[in-house]
Design an enzyme around this catalytic site. Sequence first.
Site, PDB file in Angstrom:
ATOM      1  N   ASP A  85       0.885  -1.167   0.000  1.00  0.00           N
ATOM      2  CA  ASP A  85       0.000   0.000   0.000  1.00  0.00           C
ATOM      3  C   ASP A  85       0.916   1.208   0.000  1.00  0.00           C
ATOM      4  OD1 ASP A  85      -1.558   2.174   0.635  1.00  0.00           O
ATOM      5  OD2 ASP A  85      -2.715   1.156   2.192  1.00  0.00           O
ATOM      6  N   TYR A 130       1.085   0.767  14.424  1.00  0.00           N
ATOM      7  CA  TYR A 130       0.150   0.596  13.330  1.00  0.00           C
ATOM      8  C   TYR A 130       0.627   1.314  12.073  1.00  0.00           C
ATOM      9  CZ  TYR A 130      -3.822   0.788  10.348  1.00  0.00           C
ATOM     10  OH  TYR A 130      -4.625   0.660   9.248  1.00  0.00           O
ATOM     11  N   LYS A 170      -2.584  -2.737   7.119  1.00  0.00           N
ATOM     12  CA  LYS A 170      -2.995  -4.116   7.336  1.00  0.00           C
ATOM     13  C   LYS A 170      -2.160  -5.012   6.452  1.00  0.00           C
ATOM     14  CE  LYS A 170      -5.356  -6.262  10.074  1.00  0.00           C
ATOM     15  NZ  LYS A 170      -4.443  -6.951  11.002  1.00  0.00           N
TER      16      LYS A 170
HETATM   17  C1  F6R Z   1      -6.653   0.787   6.235  1.00  0.00           C
HETATM   18  C2  F6R Z   1      -7.833   0.655   7.044  1.00  0.00           C
HETATM   19  C3  F6R Z   1      -8.655   1.871   7.297  1.00  0.00           C
HETATM   20  C4  F6R Z   1      -7.960   2.915   8.154  1.00  0.00           C
HETATM   21  C5  F6R Z   1      -8.909   4.067   8.529  1.00  0.00           C
HETATM   22  C6  F6R Z   1      -8.240   5.158   9.319  1.00  0.00           C
HETATM   23  O1  F6R Z   1      -6.156  -0.427   5.815  1.00  0.00           O
HETATM   24  O2  F6R Z   1      -8.155  -0.388   7.504  1.00  0.00           O
HETATM   25  O3  F6R Z   1      -9.871   1.466   7.901  1.00  0.00           O
HETATM   26  O4  F6R Z   1      -7.418   2.330   9.287  1.00  0.00           O
HETATM   27  O5  F6R Z   1      -9.436   4.635   7.357  1.00  0.00           O
HETATM   28  O6  F6R Z   1      -7.105   5.547   8.627  1.00  0.00           O
HETATM   29  P1  F6R Z   1      -6.068   6.659   9.100  1.00  0.00           P
HETATM   30  O7  F6R Z   1      -5.766   6.403  10.544  1.00  0.00           O
HETATM   31  O8  F6R Z   1      -4.925   6.441   8.174  1.00  0.00           O
HETATM   32  O9  F6R Z   1      -6.777   7.977   8.899  1.00  0.00           O
HETATM   33 MG    MG Z   2      -4.171   2.126   2.963  1.00  0.00          MG
HETATM   34 MG    MG Z   3      -4.900  -2.241   1.916  1.00  0.00          MG
END
Ligand code: F6R
Ligand code: MG
Ligand code: MG
Length: 363
Positions: A10, A227, A230
């Site tokens: 990603d 974190y 994923k």
């Molecule tokens: C990414 C995922 C999303 C993010 C969420 C918050 O793989 O699972 O659900 O975790 O959109 O993202 P941030 O913290 O990057 O704003």
């Molecule tokens: Mg992403």
């Molecule tokens: Mg992804």
Amino acid sequence: MITLTVIKADIGGYVGHSSMHPDLMAHGREQLEKAKGRGLLIDFHVTRCGDDLELIMTHDKGEGNDRIHRLAWDTFMGCADCARKLKLYGAGQDLLSDAFAGTVRGMGPGSAEMEFEERVSEPVLIFMADKCSSGAWNLPMYKIFADPFNTIGLIIAENMHEGFSFEVHDVKEHKKVTFNTPEEIYDMLVLIGAPSRYAVKAVRHRPSGEIAAVSSTDKLFEISGRYVGKDDPVLIVRSQGKFPAVGEVLEPFAFPQAVEGWMRGSHFGPLMPVGLAQANPSRFDGPPRVICMGFQLSGGKLVGPVDMFDDPSFDEARTKANRAAEYFRRHGPFEPHRLPLEEMEYTTMPQVMKKLQGRFSAL
Ligand code: F6R
Ligand code: MG
Ligand code: MG
């Protein structure tokens, strides 16, 4: 011998974490085309699942080759630059190091590779998932290679009747163990039924020892200690002949099993099999998706792909997944939609416990 390598990362989402900007895919294709031109690759296919860029490559350099891995790493770095220019979301998020050190393993991207002698006809299926952790392949791999209620070939095909062996990795303690099926399925299921800890890395045909399937088991969370995204794993499966038929390989995905990885990497949700055009997880950043690209190899050339889940026979699985998604969502912040405390990738637990210090008293 040819090597089939899939490396994914990603490197920036569009919009948010839902999909991939076409400019990034174009950059990926350009770089791999050049590598093909100078003879490093035999062939390639660039695709994506949700916000993950997937580089599917064939070559004759073997597994873990530094030139192939560097090509993937440099390609991702270039894509991350495109992502930064467009201010895409989370640009470069899976590239955890500034300097390349031989292979992409442990540096953020996920990889699955296998080296084998191409058969007279060599069908391969490449599965790619988004919003999903690396143990997600355990259940389908078990069903494909060890469950006769899924794979009738285990019973009636002479060349499959002796079963398959499973290489299982302990992703926390970095150890591996191999099980022979069918005789060791009860022992094996004790481990692989806990996919957040144990992941099936590879499956081999018995008694030939030929490689049948390889997954990426990289855990981003474990790698970085914080974190960053994923796992969103990939899986390569060889099919037909002494391996399960294409339909036997796809069949487990008709059941949308619950996997870790939805919203903030902190929720369980159903794994929905979709065609490429539908691999844009949007509802609550999900539910988790899996795509499958099918190829025939011809002298290492990737003839294809066929978008295997772009088939109305998986409509019912998608409907079931939507129903299960709704069921999970109604739990809101409660388990078992939310992951257990120790598995969540976002947590406010330390701050909350600090605030509550002194307010707890003995029962
Ligand atoms: C990414 C995922 C999303 C993010 C969420 C918050 O793989 O699972 O659900 O975790 O959109 O993202 P941030 O913290 O990057 O704003
Ligand atoms: Mg992403
Ligand atoms: Mg992804």
